[in-house]
Write an enzyme that holds these catalytic residues in place. Structure first.
Site, PDB file in Angstrom:
ATOM      1  N   GLU A 103       0.836  -1.204   0.000  1.00 34.21           N
ATOM      2  CA  GLU A 103       0.000   0.000   0.000  1.00 34.21           C
ATOM      3  C   GLU A 103       0.872   1.256   0.000  1.00 34.21           C
ATOM      4  O   GLU A 103       1.999   1.231   0.497  1.00 34.21           O
ATOM      5  CB  GLU A 103      -0.809  -0.027   1.295  1.00 34.21           C
ATOM      6  CG  GLU A 103      -2.272   0.178   1.314  1.00 34.21           C
ATOM      7  CD  GLU A 103      -2.996   1.091   0.381  1.00 34.21           C
ATOM      8  OE1 GLU A 103      -2.437   1.607  -0.605  1.00 34.21           O
ATOM      9  OE2 GLU A 103      -4.172   1.310   0.652  1.00 34.21           O
ATOM     10  N   ASP A 104       0.340   2.328  -0.520  1.00 36.73           N
ATOM     11  CA  ASP A 104       1.073   3.597  -0.499  1.00 36.73           C
ATOM     12  C   ASP A 104       1.021   4.237   0.888  1.00 36.73           C
ATOM     13  O   ASP A 104       2.045   4.654   1.429  1.00 36.73           O
ATOM     14  CB  ASP A 104       0.542   4.576  -1.563  1.00 36.73           C
ATOM     15  CG  ASP A 104      -0.974   4.783  -1.504  1.00 36.73           C
ATOM     16  OD1 ASP A 104      -1.669   4.081  -0.728  1.00 36.73           O
ATOM     17  OD2 ASP A 104      -1.476   5.650  -2.244  1.00 36.73           O
ATOM     18  N   ASP A 107      -4.120   5.673   6.322  1.00 41.95           N
ATOM     19  CA  ASP A 107      -4.622   6.906   6.919  1.00 41.95           C
ATOM     20  C   ASP A 107      -5.617   6.500   8.015  1.00 41.95           C
ATOM     21  O   ASP A 107      -5.195   6.113   9.106  1.00 41.95           O
ATOM     22  CB  ASP A 107      -5.255   7.717   5.770  1.00 41.95           C
ATOM     23  CG  ASP A 107      -5.649   9.120   6.154  1.00 41.95           C
ATOM     24  OD1 ASP A 107      -5.013   9.708   7.017  1.00 41.95           O
ATOM     25  OD2 ASP A 107      -6.617   9.651   5.562  1.00 41.95           O
ATOM     26  N   TYR A 110      -9.340   2.259   7.127  1.00 41.18           N
ATOM     27  CA  TYR A 110     -10.527   1.561   6.609  1.00 41.18           C
ATOM     28  C   TYR A 110     -10.230   0.757   5.348  1.00 41.18           C
ATOM     29  O   TYR A 110     -10.675  -0.389   5.215  1.00 41.18           O
ATOM     30  CB  TYR A 110     -11.649   2.565   6.306  1.00 41.18           C
ATOM     31  CG  TYR A 110     -12.352   3.085   7.527  1.00 41.18           C
ATOM     32  CD1 TYR A 110     -12.912   2.211   8.460  1.00 41.18           C
ATOM     33  CD2 TYR A 110     -12.474   4.454   7.753  1.00 41.18           C
ATOM     34  CE1 TYR A 110     -13.561   2.699   9.589  1.00 41.18           C
ATOM     35  CE2 TYR A 110     -13.116   4.953   8.875  1.00 41.18           C
ATOM     36  CZ  TYR A 110     -13.662   4.067   9.794  1.00 41.18           C
ATOM     37  OH  TYR A 110     -14.305   4.554  10.901  1.00 41.18           O
ATOM     38  N   ARG A 169       1.275  11.698  -9.598  1.00 40.68           N
ATOM     39  CA  ARG A 169       1.754  10.432  -9.014  1.00 40.68           C
ATOM     40  C   ARG A 169       3.187  10.123  -9.442  1.00 40.68           C
ATOM     41  O   ARG A 169       3.868   9.318  -8.829  1.00 40.68           O
ATOM     42  CB  ARG A 169       0.875   9.257  -9.477  1.00 40.68           C
ATOM     43  CG  ARG A 169      -0.565   9.322  -8.991  1.00 40.68           C
ATOM     44  CD  ARG A 169      -1.269   8.023  -9.415  1.00 40.68           C
ATOM     45  NE  ARG A 169      -2.710   8.103  -9.294  1.00 40.68           N
ATOM     46  CZ  ARG A 169      -3.391   7.803  -8.185  1.00 40.68           C
ATOM     47  NH1 ARG A 169      -2.750   7.434  -7.106  1.00 40.68           N
ATOM     48  NH2 ARG A 169      -4.707   7.886  -8.174  1.00 40.68           N
TER      49      ARG A 169
HETATM   50  P1  IMP Z   1      -7.599   5.062   4.589  1.00 42.94           P
HETATM   51  O1  IMP Z   1      -8.678   4.127   4.155  1.00 42.94           O
HETATM   52  O2  IMP Z   1      -8.148   6.266   5.302  1.00 42.94           O
HETATM   53  O3  IMP Z   1      -6.500   4.403   5.351  1.00 42.94           O
HETATM   54  O4  IMP Z   1      -7.023   5.722   3.286  1.00 42.94           O
HETATM   55  C1  IMP Z   1      -6.103   5.131   2.519  1.00 42.94           C
HETATM   56  C2  IMP Z   1      -6.131   5.695   1.112  1.00 42.94           C
HETATM   57  O5  IMP Z   1      -6.448   7.102   1.079  1.00 42.94           O
HETATM   58  C3  IMP Z   1      -4.757   5.573   0.557  1.00 42.94           C
HETATM   59  O6  IMP Z   1      -4.603   4.335  -0.094  1.00 42.94           O
HETATM   60  C4  IMP Z   1      -4.661   6.747  -0.369  1.00 42.94           C
HETATM   61  O7  IMP Z   1      -5.124   6.384  -1.638  1.00 42.94           O
HETATM   62  C5  IMP Z   1      -5.576   7.794   0.214  1.00 42.94           C
HETATM   63  N1  IMP Z   1      -4.811   8.799   1.001  1.00 42.94           N
HETATM   64  C6  IMP Z   1      -4.789   8.949   2.343  1.00 42.94           C
HETATM   65  N2  IMP Z   1      -4.013   9.973   2.712  1.00 42.94           N
HETATM   66  C7  IMP Z   1      -3.509  10.489   1.566  1.00 42.94           C
HETATM   67  C8  IMP Z   1      -2.611  11.583   1.289  1.00 42.94           C
HETATM   68  O8  IMP Z   1      -2.093  12.303   2.174  1.00 42.94           O
HETATM   69  N3  IMP Z   1      -2.334  11.794  -0.022  1.00 42.94           N
HETATM   70  C9  IMP Z   1      -2.869  11.045  -1.034  1.00 42.94           C
HETATM   71  N4  IMP Z   1      -3.706  10.022  -0.816  1.00 42.94           N
HETATM   72  C10 IMP Z   1      -4.028   9.749   0.464  1.00 42.94           C
HETATM   73 MG    MG Z   2      -3.979   3.724  -1.921  1.00 43.07          MG
END
Ligand code: IMP
Ligand code: MG
Length: 186
Positions: A103-104, A107, A110, A169
């Site tokens: 994963e990148d 956050d 979820y 990107r």
């Molecule tokens: P999560 O479900 O909130 O953990 O979000 C994860 C996804 O949100 C990542 O795979 C990213 O695609 C996107 N994301 C979260 N934070 C950032 C950020 O600071 N920059 C760009 N994409 C983000």
């Molecule tokens: Mg992502």
């Protein structure tokens, strides 16, 4: 499309630091999985793609790769929430394979939690998470992270696979978006 320099707050992680850390993670994975067969890296599109291609070149043991795409809906398009939808599923059976999710960024957690839960039902031999970036402060659901590149502060970042409204990107570093500047010219 605007030049990213118009809204770049700062370079948070320069290219050489990213590459050095990815080499370390690749070496760690190579060591941890050397006795195991069937290693499979599953890249979460699209943000994980640059990380995957650099990471796999730093892994010295045989492995396969696969891709998956998910979308999560939330407030605006910069936050995810509990509703995660698989938009591209795996083309292969992961039963008895040792899976690493690439994963990148994590956050709220979820997205990766939903992917982990789904893939775990398919009986892999093992499954773990490898993320380049971790915004731990923002976590809303627990995610077991085995490999993490960098812990970062609660700021919106872009580059090296991460997008801002689908662009930028390709940049080789992780930058912080100056949202005031970005919005002022949006
Ligand atoms: P999560 O479900 O909130 O953990 O979000 C994860 C996804 O949100 C990542 O795979 C990213 O695609 C996107 N994301 C979260 N934070 C950032 C950020 O600071 N920059 C760009 N994409 C983000
Ligand atoms: Mg992502």
């Amino acid at each position: 499309m605007r030049d990213y320099r118009e809204f770049l707050g700062e370079v948070l992680i320069p290219e050489d630091k990213l590459q050095a850390r990815i080499a370390e993670i690749g070496a760690e994975i190579s060591k941890d999985f050397v006795e195991k067969d069937n290693l499979l890296l599953v890249c979460i599109l699209r943000g994980g793609v640059l990380f995957l291609t650099d990471l796999m070149r730093q892994i010295s043991i045989p492995h396969a790769i696969e891709f998956m795409a998910v979308s999560s809906y939330g407030v605006g398009n910069r936050e995810s929430c509990g509703h995660v939808r698989i938009t591209l599923d795996l083309n292969i059976d992961i039963r008895d394979r040792n899976v690493i999710l690439v994963e990148d960024i994590i956050d709220s957690g979820y997205t990766i939690a939903a992917v982990l839960e789904l893939l775990s039902t398919r009986k892999p031999a093992s499954i773990c998470v490898c993320t380049l970036l971790d915004k731990a402060e923002r976590r809303e659901v627990f995610v077991p992270v085995k490999y993490s590149g960098f812990s970062i502060p609660n700021k919106f970042v872009f580059g090296y696979g991460l997008d801002i409204d689908d662009y930028y990107r390709n940049l080789p570093f992780i930058g912080v978006v100056d949202l005031d500047k970005y919005q002022a010219i949006e």
